[in-house]
Design a protein around this motif. Structure first.
Motif: not given
Length: 364
Positions: A228-232, A138-145, A157-165
């Motif tokens: 990228t996810y890993s075992p930890t 199982f690979f989960a994430y929360g807080g942002d889409n 894995s997933f790509n992500y961009t930080i918000g500007s403010t």
């Protein structure tokens, strides 16, 4: 005669005692059998309640429980377990048949399943049951889409961009649970923070002077990357982009640091004894990265106690010139001492994981 009489009485007493002992043992055994029968019935009842649909089907419904890694000195943008319950989280399950995850092929069991809190427990649309023999990871994430990409046999894995403010930035957490098999137990997911949180505290170098902070900025930080996810906990690669972040902008309502300041005034919903923290300022949630070349920039005024200006719109900076890293899941508080003559910040100190906030000294 008297001796024989006493022997007979003693023998009768012994037989009575033995009879009582046997009776007590028999009653105790009946109680044990009764309790055992009740326990067996109870276990059978619990098993029936956890199997849904056809009772001859040994498969069991997949259910979740969660927690977010411990925080302290919470900021508005930090995500806690309660915060996760507000918007839920998404989870992908991958099936490796009888093999273990990591280098072996897999197929999707379900993708980006939204799990929501109903006030009592975690729920999701549809019913998903444990396969009888196969292993699920199982690979989960929360807080942002984000958009999770899973290409066998690699870790997702997933790509992500930080918000500007700061207001647009969201704390991002992930969880992983590998090689789980057919179970009636609730699946526990422990989420970890994967961004870098940054805050500031400030004081004046000369106690008798008045320092008026107008702006705090981070210049030239990378704002995107691939997780990228890993075992930890997983890790970030391909950090890119260049962005300037404004941590605090008090151009219209600057914050005055009192004279005779001994302790640092904290910015970003922190605590400080010299003055109240700046209302509404959040911690920055930035991309973990090699921060060489990144600058910290502070704009401020310096006044004499009588009100005359020593310097207006003074700008002091610090440039990270040696290899350094903003690690994922760490939070850093830079403690800045505002100078009068020098324009260069000198920095020293270490960082800690998300559970604790580290004071890092900066001399301007």
């Amino acid at each position: 005669m008297e001796k024989n009489k006493n022997e007979i009485i003693n023998k009768m007493n012994l037989e009575t005692k033995q009879t009582n002992q046997f009776t007590n043992k028999f009653l105790n055994m009946k109680k044990l059998f009764l309790f055992a029968a009740i326990a067996i019935l109870g276990l059978a009842s619990c098993t029936d309640e956890q199997i849904e649909g056809n009772k001859n089907n040994p498969s069991k419904k997949i259910q979740f429980k969660t927690m977010v890694g411990k925080n302290s000195n919470l900021k508005a943008t930090e995500l806690t377990t309660d915060g996760l319950k507000t918007n839920g989280f998404k989870v992908t399950a991958l099936n490796t048949a009888s093999l273990t995850f990591g280098g072996n092929p897999y197929t999707s069991y379900f993708d980006n399943l939204l799990v929501s809190w109903n006030g009592t427990k975690w729920t999701n649309s549809g019913n998903y049951y444990w396969p009888e023999d196969d292993k699920l990871s199982f690979f989960a994430y929360g807080g942002d889409n984000v958009t999770l990409s899973a290409t066998t046999p690699a870790f997702p894995s997933f790509n992500y961009t930080i918000g500007s403010t700061a207001a647009a930035q969201k704390d991002l957490v992930t969880a992983v649970s590998l090689n789980k098999t057919n179970s009636s137990d609730t699946l526990g997911l422990v989420f970890n923070h994967i961004l870098t949180q940054i805050n500031f505290s400030i004081k004046g170098a000369v106690p008798v002077l008045i320092y008026i902070v107008k702006k705090i900025e981070i210049i030239g930080a990378k704002n995107s990357g691939t997780y990228t996810y890993s075992p930890t906990t997983g890790g970030w690669t391909a950090q890119a982009g260049v962005f300037n972040y404004t941590y605090f902008d008090g151009s219209t309502t600057p914050t005055t640091i009192p004279t005779n300041t001994v302790t640092f005034v904290s910015f970003g919903n922190g605590t400080g004894t010299a003055a109240a923290p700046i209302t509404g300022t959040e911690a920055l949630m930035l991309m973990p990265q090699d921060n060489t070349g990144v600058q910290i920039k502070v704009t401020y005024d310096i006044q004499n106690p009588g009100g005359s200006f020593v310097k207006k719109d003074k700008v002091s900076t610090y440039t990270f010139v040696t290899p350094g890293t903003w690690n994922l899941g760490t939070k850093i508080r830079y403690n800045i001492t505002l100078p009068v003559a020098s324009n260069r910040i000198e920095l020293s100190g270490t960082v800690s994981n998300w559970n604790d906030e580290t004071g890092t000294g900066i001399n301007l």
